[in-house]
Design an enzyme around this catalytic site. Structure first.
Site, PDB file in Angstrom:
ATOM      1  N   ASP A  88      20.194  -8.353 -22.534  1.00 27.80           N
ATOM      2  CA  ASP A  88      21.359  -7.868 -21.795  1.00 27.80           C
ATOM      3  C   ASP A  88      22.250  -9.065 -21.505  1.00 27.80           C
ATOM      4  O   ASP A  88      21.821 -10.026 -20.857  1.00 27.80           O
ATOM      5  CB  ASP A  88      20.937  -7.211 -20.480  1.00 27.80           C
ATOM      6  CG  ASP A  88      20.240  -5.876 -20.694  1.00 27.80           C
ATOM      7  OD1 ASP A  88      20.429  -5.273 -21.772  1.00 27.80           O
ATOM      8  OD2 ASP A  88      19.515  -5.433 -19.797  1.00 27.80           O
ATOM      9  N   ASP A 125      20.703   6.626 -21.786  1.00 28.62           N
ATOM     10  CA  ASP A 125      20.100   6.241 -20.509  1.00 28.62           C
ATOM     11  C   ASP A 125      19.753   7.523 -19.766  1.00 28.62           C
ATOM     12  O   ASP A 125      20.653   8.262 -19.348  1.00 28.62           O
ATOM     13  CB  ASP A 125      21.067   5.393 -19.684  1.00 28.62           C
ATOM     14  CG  ASP A 125      21.402   4.070 -20.360  1.00 28.62           C
ATOM     15  OD1 ASP A 125      20.559   3.589 -21.144  1.00 28.62           O
ATOM     16  OD2 ASP A 125      22.495   3.530 -20.106  1.00 28.62           O
TER      17      ASP A 125
END
Length: 257
Positions: free
Chosen positions: A11, A130
């Site tokens: 990330d 997600d």
């Protein structure tokens, strides 16, 4: 049978790798290209870069990270975060990315999935989902976007089936409930999606030990496992994980391949 894959996830925000818990509390985890090279040397099968800043300024930084990574590693890598056009996809593929991950932009403009698959091939288009378990007693998971801040109201299973129809060649499935907790993948979520689509599913969110990774494959039917905190904190190496999985008789590419 195709070999199962271990995929470190990086990330990226402001040119650095960060990690949080349940999508919040971010902390610095290192330089993205240095980590990419380390994981490649250790035997990672692929890499994933997710630009969680996704601003205009961050995009130029991400493109440079992609270029540097492409010059430094030979394993395939996926890039995602704020990509909302064919031009954006093209820019990152030209910089050296092998696949592009679409998340919020796929929900906002589902046609982007089909246009991307048509122009570049389904193998280039990954849709990231997600998912968060519903609080009500009814079963199922909702799809969230905007870094986990907005509930779309979409059902995760229905959305997974839809994006495959649109041309997605792979699904990156993150359990928001498990993200960064190191308490294990959501096996029910992973299995539900994996058994319902005809493309590979990458399990993401919650790996904390060797058994968690094994269970994602054995009980979640995942094609790949995304790893972040477990590797960034150097709790385990990719070689240790692969050796464990090989002893469990799973089909894994050895690190000395």
């Amino acid at each position: 049978m195709v070999a199962l894959r271990l995929i470190p996830c990086l990330d990226v925000a402001n040119g650095r790798v960060v990690k949080g818990v349940n999508f919040v509390g971010l902390r610095d985890a290192g330089d993205p290209v240095e980590l990419a090279c380390r994981y490649s040397r250790e035997g990672a099968d692929e890499l994933v870069f997710l630009d969680i800043a996704a601003s205009h300024e961050a995009r130029a930084t991400l493109v440079e990270i992609v270029r540097r990574t492409a010059e430094s590693v030979t394993i395939p890598f996926t890039v995602g975060g704020g990509i909302s056009s064919i031009e954006g996809i093209t820019e990152l593929l030209r910089a050296g990315a092998d696949k592009i991950s679409l998340n919020s932009s796929a929900v906002k403009d589902p046609g982007l999935v089909s246009r991307g698959a048509c122009q570049f091939g389904s193998q280039c288009i990954v849709v990231a989902i997600d998912a968060k378990r519903r609080l009500e007693e009814s079963s199922g998971w909702d799809v969230f976007v905007n870094g986990g801040r907005k509930n779309t109201g979409l059902d995760a299973l229905s959305w997974a089936r839809k994006v495959v129809e649109l041309g997605a060649g792979e699904i990156l499935l993150t359990s928001m409930d498990g993200d960064g907790t190191q308490k294990g993948y959501d096996l029910e979520l992973t299995k539900t999606i994996s058994q319902s689509v005809q493309v590979p599913v990458i399990a993401s969110g919650g790996a904390g030990c060797l058994e968690d990774v094994f269970e994602a494959f054995e009980y979640g039917n995942a094609s790949a496992a995304l790893l972040a905190s477990l590797l960034h904190d150097q709790d385990l190496t990719i070689e240790e994980i692969k050796n464990y999985l090989l002893k469990k008789n799973l089909i894994i590419r050895p690190t000395n391949y």
